[in-house]
Design an enzyme around this catalytic site. Structure first.
Site, PDB file in Angstrom:
ATOM      1  N   CYS A  28      -3.680   7.432   7.168  1.00 21.75           N
ATOM      2  CA  CYS A  28      -4.256   5.706   7.053  1.00 21.75           C
ATOM      3  C   CYS A  28      -3.543   5.839   8.143  1.00 21.75           C
ATOM      4  O   CYS A  28      -3.045   5.078   8.090  1.00 21.75           O
ATOM      5  CB  CYS A  28      -4.837   5.776   5.891  1.00 21.75           C
ATOM      6  SG  CYS A  28      -5.585   6.741   4.809  1.00 21.75           S
ATOM      7  N   THR A  31       0.867  -1.641  -0.232  1.00 22.54           N
ATOM      8  CA  THR A  31      -0.045   0.250   0.279  1.00 22.54           C
ATOM      9  C   THR A  31       1.048   1.500   0.143  1.00 22.54           C
ATOM     10  O   THR A  31       1.525   1.508   0.859  1.00 22.54           O
ATOM     11  CB  THR A  31      -1.109  -0.054   1.248  1.00 22.54           C
ATOM     12  OG1 THR A  31      -1.811   0.856   0.748  1.00 22.54           O
ATOM     13  CG2 THR A  31      -0.519   0.123   2.603  1.00 22.54           C
ATOM     14  N   HIS A  33      -6.447  -1.438   4.873  1.00 17.19           N
ATOM     15  CA  HIS A  33      -5.620   0.051   3.850  1.00 17.19           C
ATOM     16  C   HIS A  33      -7.159   0.989   5.204  1.00 17.19           C
ATOM     17  O   HIS A  33      -7.551   1.643   4.722  1.00 17.19           O
ATOM     18  CB  HIS A  33      -5.274   0.821   3.476  1.00 17.19           C
ATOM     19  CG  HIS A  33      -5.170   2.030   2.753  1.00 17.19           C
ATOM     20  ND1 HIS A  33      -4.037   2.275   2.156  1.00 17.19           N
ATOM     21  CD2 HIS A  33      -4.999   3.335   3.255  1.00 17.19           C
ATOM     22  CE1 HIS A  33      -3.918   3.662   1.848  1.00 17.19           C
ATOM     23  NE2 HIS A  33      -4.671   3.776   3.026  1.00 17.19           N
TER      24      HIS A  33
END
Lengths: 168, 291
Positions: A33, A27, A50
């Site tokens: 996040c 990711t 995520h």
């Protein structure tokens, strides 16, 4: 989510798990996040979600299309997916290894923009409800993180522009 | 302040910035007029065959999942809205900048486009919650152009990343734009402003680009817009769409509360809405070949 050269790339709110030894989960550029990485050594499976926000109550309509957006729906969705791959969450979370990365913040004196910190707290709260807790975390700070999980070794690599890669 | 940078190489690079087509400038100015209607946009777009073709391609692209084919420019413009039409025109005009490899920031090709598009959408969403105080189409355009200066400044920041990050961590510099000023003499906002100054765009957009990291320095009547882009920029960074080492290393000006009223929940919802609109627009406005 898309797969590129055996790398599953997770966007915001995506979650995935794999037990193929030649695959990777990746990711890019986590800001506020949080990437929740769950390893299940017994089946050599790794999963990642995520997470963008702490709680789904802020926008329940989005839970169906993207449960991974929120800590309170993303982690259950990932555990459910991993269960289909034979990953049993034993008593008190035995058998699962959890690591966290992300939750950064911008330079904000009032902390109203510190969604990162709230994400990390919410993720831990949800994990605790399953008897799980992170054994390692690289959270907070003022920089973005790209996370790569190698399935064969369970090795987690973090990178950020201007810094040397490091492991979690 | 004199509008000159005491660095001939940077000035020479800025002076090479191409002008934008008259139609594109006209589109931006039409959208800047609070009384504008979609017909005004259609009128400009109709006189640009390439743009018209592009609009019809975008409106019928798979990302919008339409069940019928849209074959008139009037209908296409009303479905897409002024912001996206302007975005398409600017994406084409400034493509060489948007796709620049930002190695001076540790960024990659198209990172600037991705970040600017996220900022454009976030700035627009903030404007939409301002009860009419901020023109949402203008906020989108200003967001799209806000970091254009990085395309030039990146070349002059080669090899500085580690030093800047260490200096910010030790408290020597308040944030990344401050470090740019210390090292090069100007920040990317000012360079971007000089780049687009000749484009005949509304003053509000020039101020937003110039002052997006120091919004209090903008003209008072333009501050609501400039603060919207200031916040939109930070939201784009938080959602993971930065341009490199400077991502998250920017300071929030808490004075935004004087101009923009948003709750924590509003921020959260904007964060998700930006992500969803970004995922629709990223591949439709122009082909960037990647995520």
């Amino acid at each position: 989510m898309k797969t590129q050269n055996k790398i599953k790339i997770l966007g915001v709110g995506d979650f995935a798990a794999s037990n193929s030894s030649d695959e990777m989960l990746k990711t890019f550029g986590l800001g506020s996040c949080v990437a929740v990485i769950i390893l299940h050594p017994a089946t050599k499976t790794a999963g990642m979600v995520h997470v963008a926000l702490p709680e789904s109550t802020v926008s329940p309509a989005k839970v169906k299309s993207h449960p991974g957006y929120f800590a309170d729906t993303g982690i259950p969705a990932l555990l459910q997916l991993m269960a289909t791959l034979g990953c049993k969450n034993g008593e008190k979370g035995k058998g699962m290894v959890v690591k966290l990365a992300g939750g950064a913040k911008v330079l904000d004196p009032d902390n109203i923009f510190n969604i990162g910190k709230r994400n990390v707290l919410a993720v831990k709260k949800v994990l605790w409800s399953y008897g799980l807790g992170p054994i390692a975390e690289d959270v907070g700070g003022n920089f973005s993180r790209t996370v790569t999980v190698a399935m064969d070794t369970g090795k987690i690599t973090l990178s950020s522009p201007g810094k040397k890669d490091w492991h979690l | 302040m004199t509008e000159h940078i005491d660095n001939e190489k940077i000035m020479a690079a800025i002076e090479k910035t191409p002008l934008i087509p008259a139609n594109t400038a006209q589109l931006v100015n039409v959208c800047n007029d609070p009384m504008h209607c979609l017909r005004d946009i259609v009128h400009v777009a109709k006189h640009d065959a390439a743009l018209t073709a592009n609009i019809l391609r975008v409106v019928n692209s798979a990302a919008f999942s339409r069940s019928i084919t849209i074959d008139t420019i009037d209908r296409a413009v009303s479905l897409l809205g002024g912001d996206i039409i302007v975005g398409m025109a600017l994406a084409e005009t400034a493509e060489t900048f948007f796709k620049k490899d930002l190695t001076g920031y540790g960024g990659h090709q198209y990172d600037l486009w991705r970040h600017d598009l996220r900022t454009a959408i976030a700035s627009k969403k903030i404007a939409e919650k301002s009860a009419g105080k901020i023109n949402a189409d203008v906020a989108f355009t200003a967001g799209l152009l806000h970091d254009l200066g990085k395309a030039i400044l990146s070349d002059f920041l080669q090899g500085t990343m580690e030093k800047i990050l260490a200096a910010i961590d030790s408290g020597q510099y308040a944030d990344y734009p401050t470090a740019e000023k210390e090292i090069v003499g100007v920040d990317h906002g000012y360079i971007g402003y000089l780049m687009i100054k000749k484009w005949n765009l509304p003053e509000s957009i020039l101020d937003a680009v110039r002052y997006h990291h120091e919004p209090a320095a903008a003209q008072p009547e333009l501050r609501p817009l400039v603060y919207a882009v200031h916040l939109g920029d930070l939201i784009a960074m938080m959602s993971g769409g930065g341009t490199g080492a400077d991502s998250m290393h920017c300071a929030l000006d808490p004075e935004y509360k004087k101009y923009i009223h948003l709750s924590e929940d509003d921020f959260s919802i904007i964060l998700l809405d930006v992500e969803e609109e970004y995922n629709i627009l990223k591949s439709t406005l122009f082909d960037q070949g990647d995520s």
